[in-house]
Design a protein around this motif. Structure first.
Motif, PDB file in Angstrom:
ATOM      1  N   GLN A 139      11.108   8.806  -4.476  1.00 58.09           N
ATOM      2  CA  GLN A 139      11.372   8.396  -3.097  1.00 58.09           C
ATOM      3  C   GLN A 139      12.329   7.204  -3.041  1.00 58.09           C
ATOM      4  O   GLN A 139      12.673   6.741  -1.963  1.00 58.09           O
ATOM      5  CB  GLN A 139      10.058   8.018  -2.405  1.00 58.09           C
ATOM      6  CG  GLN A 139       9.081   9.146  -2.314  1.00 58.09           C
ATOM      7  CD  GLN A 139       9.117   9.824  -0.970  1.00 58.09           C
ATOM      8  OE1 GLN A 139       9.700   9.322  -0.012  1.00 58.09           O
ATOM      9  NE2 GLN A 139       8.492  10.974  -0.890  1.00 58.09           N
ATOM     10  N   MET A 182       6.951   7.397  -6.580  1.00 57.04           N
ATOM     11  CA  MET A 182       7.635   6.276  -5.925  1.00 57.04           C
ATOM     12  C   MET A 182       9.103   6.194  -6.346  1.00 57.04           C
ATOM     13  O   MET A 182       9.969   5.884  -5.525  1.00 57.04           O
ATOM     14  CB  MET A 182       6.894   4.970  -6.208  1.00 57.04           C
ATOM     15  CG  MET A 182       5.530   4.915  -5.522  1.00 57.04           C
ATOM     16  SD  MET A 182       4.646   3.369  -5.766  1.00 57.04           S
ATOM     17  CE  MET A 182       5.466   2.341  -4.531  1.00 57.04           C
ATOM     18  N   VAL A 224      11.784   4.081  -3.777  1.00 62.32           N
ATOM     19  CA  VAL A 224      11.143   2.904  -3.194  1.00 62.32           C
ATOM     20  C   VAL A 224      11.730   1.627  -3.792  1.00 62.32           C
ATOM     21  O   VAL A 224      11.916   0.630  -3.092  1.00 62.32           O
ATOM     22  CB  VAL A 224       9.610   2.951  -3.413  1.00 62.32           C
ATOM     23  CG1 VAL A 224       8.942   1.664  -2.976  1.00 62.32           C
ATOM     24  CG2 VAL A 224       9.020   4.147  -2.685  1.00 62.32           C
ATOM     25  N   TRP A 266       9.759   0.066   2.791  1.00 55.79           N
ATOM     26  CA  TRP A 266       8.549   0.867   2.602  1.00 55.79           C
ATOM     27  C   TRP A 266       7.287   0.036   2.846  1.00 55.79           C
ATOM     28  O   TRP A 266       6.179   0.469   2.539  1.00 55.79           O
ATOM     29  CB  TRP A 266       8.532   1.445   1.192  1.00 55.79           C
ATOM     30  CG  TRP A 266       9.591   2.472   0.967  1.00 55.79           C
ATOM     31  CD1 TRP A 266      10.867   2.247   0.556  1.00 55.79           C
ATOM     32  CD2 TRP A 266       9.483   3.867   1.173  1.00 55.79           C
ATOM     33  NE1 TRP A 266      11.555   3.423   0.479  1.00 55.79           N
ATOM     34  CE2 TRP A 266      10.726   4.439   0.854  1.00 55.79           C
ATOM     35  CE3 TRP A 266       8.447   4.709   1.593  1.00 55.79           C
ATOM     36  CZ2 TRP A 266      10.972   5.812   0.939  1.00 55.79           C
ATOM     37  CZ3 TRP A 266       8.695   6.075   1.671  1.00 55.79           C
ATOM     38  CH2 TRP A 266       9.941   6.608   1.348  1.00 55.79           C
ATOM     39  N   HIS A 317       0.831  -1.195   0.000  1.00 54.45           N
ATOM     40  CA  HIS A 317       0.000   0.000   0.000  1.00 54.45           C
ATOM     41  C   HIS A 317       0.869   1.250   0.000  1.00 54.45           C
ATOM     42  O   HIS A 317       1.988   1.243   0.519  1.00 54.45           O
ATOM     43  CB  HIS A 317      -0.936  -0.011   1.217  1.00 54.45           C
ATOM     44  CG  HIS A 317      -1.961  -1.095   1.123  1.00 54.45           C
ATOM     45  ND1 HIS A 317      -1.750  -2.362   1.609  1.00 54.45           N
ATOM     46  CD2 HIS A 317      -3.194  -1.104   0.562  1.00 54.45           C
ATOM     47  CE1 HIS A 317      -2.810  -3.104   1.366  1.00 54.45           C
ATOM     48  NE2 HIS A 317      -3.701  -2.370   0.736  1.00 54.45           N
ATOM     49  N   TRP A 318       0.326   2.309  -0.569  1.00 53.24           N
ATOM     50  CA  TRP A 318       1.039   3.566  -0.697  1.00 53.24           C
ATOM     51  C   TRP A 318       0.020   4.691  -0.654  1.00 53.24           C
ATOM     52  O   TRP A 318      -1.058   4.574  -1.222  1.00 53.24           O
ATOM     53  CB  TRP A 318       1.782   3.588  -2.047  1.00 53.24           C
ATOM     54  CG  TRP A 318       2.656   4.768  -2.253  1.00 53.24           C
ATOM     55  CD1 TRP A 318       2.320   5.925  -2.921  1.00 53.24           C
ATOM     56  CD2 TRP A 318       3.993   4.944  -1.816  1.00 53.24           C
ATOM     57  NE1 TRP A 318       3.377   6.787  -2.920  1.00 53.24           N
ATOM     58  CE2 TRP A 318       4.417   6.202  -2.246  1.00 53.24           C
ATOM     59  CE3 TRP A 318       4.869   4.136  -1.098  1.00 53.24           C
ATOM     60  CZ2 TRP A 318       5.691   6.686  -1.981  1.00 53.24           C
ATOM     61  CZ3 TRP A 318       6.131   4.621  -0.843  1.00 53.24           C
ATOM     62  CH2 TRP A 318       6.532   5.876  -1.276  1.00 53.24           C
ATOM     63  N   ARG A 319       0.356   5.755   0.021  1.00 55.58           N
ATOM     64  CA  ARG A 319      -0.532   6.934   0.031  1.00 55.58           C
ATOM     65  C   ARG A 319      -0.057   7.892  -1.057  1.00 55.58           C
ATOM     66  O   ARG A 319       1.122   8.209  -1.128  1.00 55.58           O
ATOM     67  CB  ARG A 319      -0.513   7.616   1.393  1.00 55.58           C
ATOM     68  CG  ARG A 319      -1.173   6.754   2.448  1.00 55.58           C
ATOM     69  CD  ARG A 319      -1.949   7.606   3.425  1.00 55.58           C
ATOM     70  NE  ARG A 319      -2.785   6.783   4.260  1.00 55.58           N
ATOM     71  CZ  ARG A 319      -4.085   6.614   4.052  1.00 55.58           C
ATOM     72  NH1 ARG A 319      -4.690   7.231   3.080  1.00 55.58           N
ATOM     73  NH2 ARG A 319      -4.802   5.858   4.848  1.00 55.58           N
ATOM     74  N   HIS A 320      -1.009   8.308  -1.906  1.00 57.87           N
ATOM     75  CA  HIS A 320      -0.674   9.151  -3.053  1.00 57.87           C
ATOM     76  C   HIS A 320      -1.727  10.235  -3.243  1.00 57.87           C
ATOM     77  O   HIS A 320      -2.925   9.990  -3.086  1.00 57.87           O
ATOM     78  CB  HIS A 320      -0.578   8.285  -4.318  1.00 57.87           C
ATOM     79  CG  HIS A 320      -0.218   9.042  -5.540  1.00 57.87           C
ATOM     80  ND1 HIS A 320       1.003   9.646  -5.705  1.00 57.87           N
ATOM     81  CD2 HIS A 320      -0.923   9.288  -6.673  1.00 57.87           C
ATOM     82  CE1 HIS A 320       1.039  10.228  -6.883  1.00 57.87           C
ATOM     83  NE2 HIS A 320      -0.108  10.030  -7.491  1.00 57.87           N
TER      84      HIS A 320
END
Length: 170
Positions: free
Chosen positions: A78, A75, A80, A87, A24-27
């Motif tokens: 960052q 991403m 990732v 992450w 999961h990732w917050r975007h």
């Protein structure tokens, strides 16, 4: 890095085997909007986001190609892909069932090349070409079902028609 042996001898660019991670990732979908929860699949060998969906307020929706590209850039910025487990992403051998795949231009080219072999194949060699295709797809973390989903809805999973009017698999 180990390079996946090209399926065909007439390609000069090796295609790296997939090294998929999901999580999961917050975007932020819009410049002034709040960050939303997305589930993502990233191929750290490419590196690129292969598939993503917004998972908010009980709704699940695939990201449009422009938003997927924004997520990909965020991403990568960052870094990732350099340490995905840090992450919170977990390795996966194949694309998860929920995901809708996207393909790189080189992957599309290789699939088209294999399709050409299939068209030219005799009845005796069809099975070996299909086995070759399955090995290639497995190498990039996909199955023939992923390709069929992408072909049926190609406008959502890549750049659509390519030069010469060829889609994912003409």
């Amino acid at each position: 890095m180990n390079w996946f042996d090209n399926v065909s001898s007439d390609s000069d660019q090796p295609i790296a085997p997939a090294c998929l991670y999901q999580g999961h990732w917050r975007h932020r979908l819009h410049a002034y909007g709040d960050k939303v929860l997305c589930r993502v699949v990233i191929d750290v060998a490419e590196p690129r986001v292969v598939a993503a969906q917004v998972v908010e307020n009980g709704l699940i929706e695939d990201l449009e190609s422009s938003t997927l590209e924004d997520l990909n850039q965020a991403m990568l910025a960052q870094e990732v892909h350099l340490n995905p487990t840090a992450w919170g992403l977990a390795p996966c051998a194949m694309l998860p069932i929920w995901s809708k795949p996207t393909f790189t231009e080189s992957q599309i080219g290789e699939l088209e090349r294999i399709q050409g072999y299939l068209i030219e194949a005799s009845e005796e060699s069809v099975d070996s070409v299909l086995k070759l295709r399955d090995q290639f797809l497995q190498g990039i973390g996909m199955t023939d079902q992923d390709v069929h989903r992408a072909v049926r809805q190609s406008h959502e999973y890549g750049k659509g028609l390519r030069k010469g009017g060829r889609g994912v698999l003409s």
